[in-house]
Design a protein around this motif. Structure first.
Motif, PDB file in Angstrom:
ATOM      1  N   ALA A 127     -21.685 -47.047-102.535  1.00  0.00           N
ATOM      2  CA  ALA A 127     -20.738 -48.154-102.614  1.00  0.00           C
ATOM      3  C   ALA A 127     -20.773 -48.924-101.302  1.00  0.00           C
ATOM      4  N   TYR A 128     -20.585 -50.233-101.396  1.00  0.00           N
ATOM      5  CA  TYR A 128     -20.466 -51.109-100.226  1.00  0.00           C
ATOM      6  C   TYR A 128     -21.585 -50.901 -99.220  1.00  0.00           C
ATOM      7  N   GLY A 129     -22.807 -50.871 -99.757  1.00  0.00           N
ATOM      8  CA  GLY A 129     -23.984 -50.872 -98.889  1.00  0.00           C
ATOM      9  C   GLY A 129     -24.384 -49.513 -98.322  1.00  0.00           C
ATOM     10  N   GLY A 160     -33.280 -42.739-105.468  1.00  0.00           N
ATOM     11  CA  GLY A 160     -33.412 -44.151-105.805  1.00  0.00           C
ATOM     12  C   GLY A 160     -32.019 -44.666-106.113  1.00  0.00           C
ATOM     13  N   TYR A 161     -31.944 -45.877-106.628  1.00  0.00           N
ATOM     14  CA  TYR A 161     -30.640 -46.448-106.975  1.00  0.00           C
ATOM     15  C   TYR A 161     -29.997 -45.635-108.104  1.00  0.00           C
ATOM     16  N   ARG A 162     -28.887 -44.972-107.796  1.00  0.00           N
ATOM     17  CA  ARG A 162     -28.183 -44.080-108.731  1.00  0.00           C
ATOM     18  C   ARG A 162     -29.165 -43.094-109.395  1.00  0.00           C
ATOM     19  N   ASP A 163     -30.085 -42.593-108.592  1.00  0.00           N
ATOM     20  CA  ASP A 163     -31.156 -41.784-109.157  1.00  0.00           C
ATOM     21  C   ASP A 163     -31.658 -40.757-108.144  1.00  0.00           C
ATOM     22  N   SER A 224      -7.784 -52.446-105.661  1.00  0.00           N
ATOM     23  CA  SER A 224      -7.444 -53.721-106.290  1.00  0.00           C
ATOM     24  C   SER A 224      -8.332 -54.017-107.505  1.00  0.00           C
ATOM     25  N   LYS A 225      -9.530 -53.381-107.558  1.00  0.00           N
ATOM     26  CA  LYS A 225     -10.481 -53.708-108.635  1.00  0.00           C
ATOM     27  C   LYS A 225     -10.658 -52.587-109.644  1.00  0.00           C
ATOM     28  N   LEU A 226     -10.629 -51.354-109.134  1.00  0.00           N
ATOM     29  CA  LEU A 226     -11.004 -50.234-110.001  1.00  0.00           C
ATOM     30  C   LEU A 226      -9.763 -49.458-110.428  1.00  0.00           C
ATOM     31  N   GLY A 236     -15.553 -45.016-113.662  1.00  0.00           N
ATOM     32  CA  GLY A 236     -16.162 -45.975-112.740  1.00  0.00           C
ATOM     33  C   GLY A 236     -17.119 -46.886-113.502  1.00  0.00           C
ATOM     34  N   SER A 237     -18.173 -47.306-112.835  1.00  0.00           N
ATOM     35  CA  SER A 237     -19.146 -48.181-113.502  1.00  0.00           C
ATOM     36  C   SER A 237     -19.732 -47.454-114.706  1.00  0.00           C
ATOM     37  N   PHE A 238     -19.658 -48.090-115.861  1.00  0.00           N
ATOM     38  CA  PHE A 238     -20.216 -47.420-117.057  1.00  0.00           C
ATOM     39  C   PHE A 238     -21.720 -47.634-117.152  1.00  0.00           C
ATOM     40  N   LYS A 240     -25.480 -49.114-115.241  1.00  0.00           N
ATOM     41  CA  LYS A 240     -26.150 -49.439-113.983  1.00  0.00           C
ATOM     42  C   LYS A 240     -26.323 -50.950-113.926  1.00  0.00           C
ATOM     43  N   ASN A 241     -26.431 -51.478-112.725  1.00  0.00           N
ATOM     44  CA  ASN A 241     -26.811 -52.882-112.609  1.00  0.00           C
ATOM     45  C   ASN A 241     -28.292 -52.984-112.961  1.00  0.00           C
ATOM     46  N   PRO A 242     -28.649 -53.826-113.949  1.00  0.00           N
ATOM     47  CA  PRO A 242     -30.055 -53.865-114.364  1.00  0.00           C
ATOM     48  C   PRO A 242     -30.966 -54.465-113.296  1.00  0.00           C
ATOM     49  N   ILE A 271     -29.264 -57.544-111.069  1.00  0.00           N
ATOM     50  CA  ILE A 271     -28.251 -58.485-111.572  1.00  0.00           C
ATOM     51  C   ILE A 271     -26.973 -57.673-111.827  1.00  0.00           C
ATOM     52  N   PRO A 272     -25.816 -58.131-111.337  1.00  0.00           N
ATOM     53  CA  PRO A 272     -24.592 -57.359-111.572  1.00  0.00           C
ATOM     54  C   PRO A 272     -24.232 -57.307-113.062  1.00  0.00           C
ATOM     55  N   ALA A 273     -24.221 -56.106-113.596  1.00  0.00           N
ATOM     56  CA  ALA A 273     -23.892 -55.933-115.016  1.00  0.00           C
ATOM     57  C   ALA A 273     -22.480 -56.441-115.310  1.00  0.00           C
ATOM     58  N   ILE A 277     -21.430 -58.893-118.370  1.00  0.00           N
ATOM     59  CA  ILE A 277     -20.454 -58.466-119.381  1.00  0.00           C
ATOM     60  C   ILE A 277     -19.287 -59.462-119.433  1.00  0.00           C
ATOM     61  N   GLU A 278     -18.882 -59.919-118.242  1.00  0.00           N
ATOM     62  CA  GLU A 278     -17.790 -60.912-118.200  1.00  0.00           C
ATOM     63  C   GLU A 278     -18.231 -62.222-118.869  1.00  0.00           C
ATOM     64  N   GLN A 279     -19.446 -62.695-118.537  1.00  0.00           N
ATOM     65  CA  GLN A 279     -19.954 -63.939-119.136  1.00  0.00           C
ATOM     66  C   GLN A 279     -20.035 -63.838-120.651  1.00  0.00           C
ATOM     67  N   HIS A 295     -10.030 -56.251-114.649  1.00  0.00           N
ATOM     68  CA  HIS A 295     -10.434 -56.764-113.325  1.00  0.00           C
ATOM     69  C   HIS A 295     -11.894 -56.504-112.980  1.00  0.00           C
ATOM     70  N   GLN A 296     -12.555 -55.586-113.684  1.00  0.00           N
ATOM     71  CA  GLN A 296     -13.941 -55.236-113.359  1.00  0.00           C
ATOM     72  C   GLN A 296     -14.629 -54.870-114.677  1.00  0.00           C
ATOM     73  N   ALA A 297     -15.443 -55.806-115.160  1.00  0.00           N
ATOM     74  CA  ALA A 297     -15.994 -55.659-116.513  1.00  0.00           C
ATOM     75  C   ALA A 297     -17.033 -54.536-116.634  1.00  0.00           C
ATOM     76  N   LEU A 298     -17.433 -53.970-115.494  1.00  0.00           N
ATOM     77  CA  LEU A 298     -18.415 -52.883-115.533  1.00  0.00           C
ATOM     78  C   LEU A 298     -17.759 -51.542-115.857  1.00  0.00           C
TER      79      LEU A 298
HETATM   80  N1  EPU Z   1     -18.695 -59.346-111.179  1.00  0.00           N
HETATM   81  C1  EPU Z   1     -18.210 -60.232-112.108  1.00  0.00           C
HETATM   82  N2  EPU Z   1     -17.354 -59.786-113.052  1.00  0.00           N
HETATM   83  C2  EPU Z   1     -16.933 -58.510-113.106  1.00  0.00           C
HETATM   84  C3  EPU Z   1     -17.435 -57.580-112.165  1.00  0.00           C
HETATM   85  C4  EPU Z   1     -18.325 -58.030-111.195  1.00  0.00           C
HETATM   86  O1  EPU Z   1     -18.554 -61.412-112.092  1.00  0.00           O
HETATM   87  O2  EPU Z   1     -16.133 -58.185-113.988  1.00  0.00           O
HETATM   88  C5  EPU Z   1     -19.588 -59.834-110.128  1.00  0.00           C
HETATM   89  C6  EPU Z   1     -18.862 -59.911-108.794  1.00  0.00           C
HETATM   90  O3  EPU Z   1     -18.231 -61.120-108.618  1.00  0.00           O
HETATM   91  C7  EPU Z   1     -19.988 -59.741-107.808  1.00  0.00           C
HETATM   92  C8  EPU Z   1     -20.934 -58.829-108.538  1.00  0.00           C
HETATM   93  O4  EPU Z   1     -20.623 -58.903-109.919  1.00  0.00           O
HETATM   94  O5  EPU Z   1     -20.636 -60.955-107.574  1.00  0.00           O
HETATM   95  C9  EPU Z   1     -20.920 -57.403-108.039  1.00  0.00           C
HETATM   96  O6  EPU Z   1     -19.636 -56.854-108.224  1.00  0.00           O
HETATM   97  P1  EPU Z   1     -19.062 -55.670-107.296  1.00  0.00           P
HETATM   98  O7  EPU Z   1     -19.279 -55.980-105.854  1.00  0.00           O
HETATM   99  O8  EPU Z   1     -17.684 -55.378-107.762  1.00  0.00           O
HETATM  100  O9  EPU Z   1     -20.015 -54.453-107.547  1.00  0.00           O
HETATM  101  P2  EPU Z   1     -20.725 -53.873-108.863  1.00  0.00           P
HETATM  102  O10 EPU Z   1     -22.167 -54.234-108.804  1.00  0.00           O
HETATM  103  O11 EPU Z   1     -19.963 -54.290-110.062  1.00  0.00           O
HETATM  104  C10 EPU Z   1     -21.396 -51.625-107.673  1.00  0.00           C
HETATM  105  C11 EPU Z   1     -21.362 -50.151-107.999  1.00  0.00           C
HETATM  106  C12 EPU Z   1     -19.964 -49.585-107.782  1.00  0.00           C
HETATM  107  C13 EPU Z   1     -19.571 -49.815-106.318  1.00  0.00           C
HETATM  108  C14 EPU Z   1     -19.639 -51.334-106.034  1.00  0.00           C
HETATM  109  C15 EPU Z   1     -19.362 -51.652-104.583  1.00  0.00           C
HETATM  110  C16 EPU Z   1     -23.073 -49.767-109.692  1.00  0.00           C
HETATM  111  C17 EPU Z   1     -23.367 -49.460-111.112  1.00  0.00           C
HETATM  112  N3  EPU Z   1     -21.784 -49.933-109.371  1.00  0.00           N
HETATM  113  O12 EPU Z   1     -20.559 -52.296-108.616  1.00  0.00           O
HETATM  114  O13 EPU Z   1     -19.998 -48.198-108.024  1.00  0.00           O
HETATM  115  O14 EPU Z   1     -18.261 -49.334-106.057  1.00  0.00           O
HETATM  116  O15 EPU Z   1     -20.973 -51.831-106.330  1.00  0.00           O
HETATM  117  O16 EPU Z   1     -20.449 -51.245-103.809  1.00  0.00           O
HETATM  118  O17 EPU Z   1     -23.995 -49.842-108.864  1.00  0.00           O
HETATM  119  C18 EPU Z   1     -19.684 -46.515-109.691  1.00  0.00           C
HETATM  120  O18 EPU Z   1     -20.893 -46.253-109.579  1.00  0.00           O
HETATM  121  O19 EPU Z   1     -18.938 -45.874-110.495  1.00  0.00           O
HETATM  122  C19 EPU Z   1     -19.106 -47.592-108.921  1.00  0.00           C
HETATM  123  C20 EPU Z   1     -17.839 -47.980-109.068  1.00  0.00           C
END
Ligand code: EPU
Length: 337
Positions: A127-129, A160-163, A224-226, A236-238, A240-242, A271-273, A277-279, A295-298
């Motif tokens: 998380a967060y880099g 690897g990434y989540r791997d 605030s998000k999760l 948490g994230s359901f 992976k980011n593709p 690409i952020p999943a 999902i939100e789009q 608040h967090q479509a993932l």
């Molecule tokens: N975004 C949207 N809509 C949403 C959610 C996200 O447009 O509903 C956009 C955000 O605006 C941003 C981008 O997607 O531009 C990325 O969003 P965010 O920073 O919240 O991170 P994420 O890619 O959705 C990943 C990890 C999280 C981790 C955060 C912060 C994965 C699968 N998820 O989420 O990990 O906390 O980055 O580093 O890599 C987890 O694995 O369970 C988890 C919560």
């Protein structure tokens, strides 16, 4: 050691779905762990850490083995660094708090990640880099059939990434019993450039942050998000980011010029999943008690009495729609049972 029969797993998975284990036991030491592994056949054993990254879609046959090994100890230290050994059954966030108390730096960005320490290297939590691979020295795995203990160094883990190797060629073979982390005692290297950390620190008027400040910022952002699994079931994230290759990315950019993306190098893009999902209109969507977080479509959530199958049906619905709209395949990040 007690082996329970027909045991509810509702309080052992953060989605809070009902599913039953034919047999259930908690192993608090290595001897118990080995004797349970000897008693039940390898294929009928499900290892349960914190239950924070699983979706139970059915009752589990055989033995569900909850890892309860506890302890944090110092293996070696000098002025600059400490090498900590942490047993698999410790809660990850409790470890983060322990490190903040002792001013050990390196995992402050990983505050508030649910789950146990032993499952952290399996999916290389991040998380967060920061990912656990950035501080991991080694981990010890117990082979489920030979009962041999093996030490895996950083390279062996093939992160690897989540791997990791534990999700690939060694899938299902080892159970992690302990993890060694190398952390700093001073000259901390802070990562504040990812997501909203720098902004939160600025808003709080902090110009010279320490690891405790960074952890607090991460905790504020996550809260605030999760959703808190104690209040709203989730894992948490359901998905992976593709990650897509250059050709596909070029087409995607033409169609979606506003889409956020992360360049991974060598012609690959993440690409952020959550954005996809939100789009596609799913943010806050519900199918009965299975839902997409507002608040967090993932993050998929259980609004009350959703079954694992209902949550999985929603996930498949999302996968299908994302494929139709963007031509992108979403893969689950949680483990399905
Ligand atoms: N975004 C949207 N809509 C949403 C959610 C996200 O447009 O509903 C956009 C955000 O605006 C941003 C981008 O997607 O531009 C990325 O969003 P965010 O920073 O919240 O991170 P994420 O890619 O959705 C990943 C990890 C999280 C981790 C955060 C912060 C994965 C699968 N998820 O989420 O990990 O906390 O980055 O580093 O890599 C987890 O694995 O369970 C988890 C919560």
């Amino acid at each position: 050691m007690t082996v329970h029969r027909d045991h509810s797993l509702k309080s052992f998975n953060t989605f809070g779905v009902e599913a039953r284990a034919a047999h259930f036991a908690t192993a608090e030491n290595l001897d118990t762990l080995k004797s349970l592994l000897q008693t039940f056949s390898k294929d009928s054993i499900t290892i349960l850490g914190g239950g924070s990254n699983i979706l139970l879609t059915q009752d589990l046959p055989g033995l569900t083995l909850h890892i309860g090994l506890k302890g944090i100890s110092i293996v070696e230290e000098d002025d600059l660094q400490v090498l900590l050994e942490v047993q698999a059954g410790e809660q990850w966030h409790d470890l983060v708090l322990f490190c903040l108390d002792h001013n050990y730096g390196g995992i402050e960005n990983l505050a508030l990640i649910p789950g146990q320490v032993g499952t952290a290297p399996i999916q290389n939590i991040g998380a967060y880099g920061v990912e656990i691979k950035d501080v991991l020295d080694s981990c010890v795995g117990l082979h489920k059939t030979s009962l041999d203990l093996k030490t895996f160094d950083l390279e062996d883990c093939a992160f690897g990434y989540r791997d990791s190797v534990f999700k690939q060629s060694l899938k299902g073979q080892y159970l992690i019993t302990s993890v060694r982390l190398r952390l700093r005692k001073k000259n901390h290297v802070l990562k504040t450039n990812y997501g909203a950390i720098a902004q939160v620190l600025k808003d709080d008027g902090i110009t010279d942050p320490n690891i405790q400040d960074v952890a607090k910022a991460v905790i504020d952002i996550r809260q605030s998000k999760l959703p808190d699994p104690k209040q709203l079931g989730n894992s948490g994230s359901f998905f992976k980011n593709p990650v897509i290759a250059q050709n596909q990315f070029d087409d995607f950019r033409v169609q979606q010029p506003a889409a956020p993306f992360f360049e991974m190098g060598q012609g690959y893009y993440k690409i952020p999943a959550g954005w996809l999902i939100e789009q596609a209109g799913f943010k806050g969507y519900r199918q009965g008690d299975a839902g997409v977080h507002e608040h967090q479509a993932l993050v998929l959530v259980n609004h009350g009495t959703a079954t694992g199958q209902e949550i999985w049906a929603l996930a498949q619905n999302i996968q299908q729609r994302i494929k139709e709209v963007f031509g992108i395949t979403l893969e689950p990040e949680v483990n399905l049972f």
